[in-house]
Enzyme design. Structure first.
Site, mmCIF file in Angstrom:
data_model
loop_
_atom_site.group_PDB
_atom_site.id
_atom_site.type_symbol
_atom_site.label_atom_id
_atom_site.label_comp_id
_atom_site.label_asym_id
_atom_site.label_seq_id
_atom_site.Cartn_x
_atom_site.Cartn_y
_atom_site.Cartn_z
ATOM 1 N N SER A 142 -0.449 -4.447 -4.748
ATOM 2 C CA SER A 142 -1.452 -3.388 -4.902
ATOM 3 C C SER A 142 -0.919 -2.280 -5.799
ATOM 4 O O SER A 142 0.293 -2.019 -5.840
ATOM 5 C CB SER A 142 -1.800 -2.797 -3.526
ATOM 6 O OG SER A 142 -2.545 -1.603 -3.655
ATOM 7 N N TYR A 167 0.294 1.134 4.186
ATOM 8 C CA TYR A 167 -0.269 0.025 3.422
ATOM 9 C C TYR A 167 0.569 -0.242 2.176
ATOM 10 O O TYR A 167 0.963 -1.386 1.901
ATOM 11 C CB TYR A 167 -1.717 0.331 3.035
ATOM 12 C CG TYR A 167 -2.301 -0.653 2.055
ATOM 13 C CD1 TYR A 167 -2.512 -1.979 2.414
ATOM 14 C CD2 TYR A 167 -2.635 -0.264 0.762
ATOM 15 C CE1 TYR A 167 -3.040 -2.902 1.503
ATOM 16 C CE2 TYR A 167 -3.164 -1.170 -0.144
ATOM 17 C CZ TYR A 167 -3.361 -2.483 0.223
ATOM 18 O OH TYR A 167 -3.879 -3.391 -0.672
#
Length: 354
Positions: A142, A167
């Site tokens: 990501s 995350y």
């Protein structure tokens, strides 16, 4: 015929990738794995799965097998690898979302760390008894790994040791784990840092989708950092084309001067390389929702927006440097924001407003 495992196959990127491969890579055997959890509206996941059934029927030279399950279930992963002898593994299953990771960290540890470890172990053991095994592991990272980096555009050579959310930390951990397994067991692996993926039947927790839902209900939308954020929005078709190109060319296995394996490992950014101001993004979204008759032509937009401070875990800008992707694969995402939001608005009307 290649046999491919795609985890997260009921997810936004996963379902679109399955569809593309069934259409353009036939003949191919695809096993899709997804827990179909209720992190967001399950109706959208079921819609995607139903559309995949229709595509599979239309392409009988290929096969698509869906398995409902969790990548954190090590026994299940082991059974699938034993039964299908995968050539390529594409791990897209993960608990997504920056803000959700602040209040629900357990979900991220289970899926993004334990689940990914299970995938790596299964890839490792696929070579047992001199089997050919997995030829390429592709996995979702990501743009969040760049954290609060001030240098833009983000380059894959940049230092990414300061995540601003759990995350992001789990995604950076995936890259480190994959590197270790590539080094130790000579597993060709490629990590893909996705930049703000959007499009039809996307994730309702993403800003463009959440804004639309609120505007429909007459609620105010909150625009963070007083509208001064920029995002490198990447249309879903560009993302899956990038994955498809990359999956077919694994990093080369080779030995170093010491005779030991050089890790067959790579990382790429997949982004549009054109950050958009949030206020401009919201303006285009409004115009396309009106064009699609999702919102009335006289909608009072100004009274429905609120400029608010930055949220914990957010960053002011995301901006992908894709020169390495262009160099290695001759590919760069190119869908304009207006074109992508237009397709989303048309899908939204068909799905919610009929």
């Amino acid at each position: 015929m290649k046999t491919i495992l795609i985890t997260g196959s009921a997810g936004f990127i996963g379902a679109n990738l399955v569809k593309r491969l069934l259409i353009t890579d036939s003949p191919v055997q695809i096993v899709g794995l997804d827990s179909v959890n209720d992190y967001y509206d399950v109706r959208i996941k079921k819609y995607r799965l139903e559309s995949l059934k229709q595509v599979a029927v239309a392409h009988p030279d290929s096969s698509y097998i869906f398995v409902k399950g969790n990548i954190a279930d090590k026994a299940l992963i082991g059974r699938l690898f034993a039964e299908y002898s995968f050539d390529v593994v594409i791990n897209l299953a993960a608990q997504a979302g920056v803000r959700y990771s602040i209040s629900n960290p357990d979900a991220y540890i289970e899926s993004n760390l334990i689940g990914f470890y299970n995938i790596l172990e299964a890839c490792r053991h696929s070579y047992n008894n001199d089997k050919e095994g997995v030829q390429h592991l592709v996995y979702a990272s990501s743009s969040s790994v760049y954290g609060s980096n001030k240098k833009v555009p983000y380059n894959t050579d940049d230092k990414v040791d300061n995540p601003v959310s759990l995350y992001a930390a789990t995604k950076k951990s995936n890259e480190l784990m994959a590197h270790a397994y590539s080094k130790l067991y000579n597993i060709p692996s490629t990590g893909l840092r996705f930049f703000t993926v959007y499009g039809p039947a996307g994730r309702p927790d993403m800003a463009y989708f959440g804004f639309t839902n609120k505007l429909i209900r007459g609620e105010k939308i909150q625009i963070f950092n007083y509208g001064n954020c920029k995002r490198d929005f990447t249309y879903i078709d560009d993302i899956v084309e990038g994955i498809q190109r990359i999956m077919h060319r694994a990093p080369e296995r080779r030995a170093g001067e010491d005779g030991l394996p050089i890790p067959p490992y790579a990382i790429y950014n997949i982004g549009n390389s054109h950050p958009e101001k949030l206020l401009d993004f919201v303006q285009i979204l409004q115009e396309e929702l009106m064009r699609a008759d999702v919102l009335p032509a006289d909608y009072d937009f100004e009274s429905h927006k609120e400029l608010v401070p930055m949220q914990p875990g957010d960053v002011p800008i995301t901006y992908a440097d894709t020169t390495v992707l262009q160099r290695d694969f001759g590919f760069r995402p190119s869908t304009t924001l207006r074109e992508g939001l237009r397709k989303f608005a048309e899908w939204y009307k068909d799905f919610y407003c009929q």
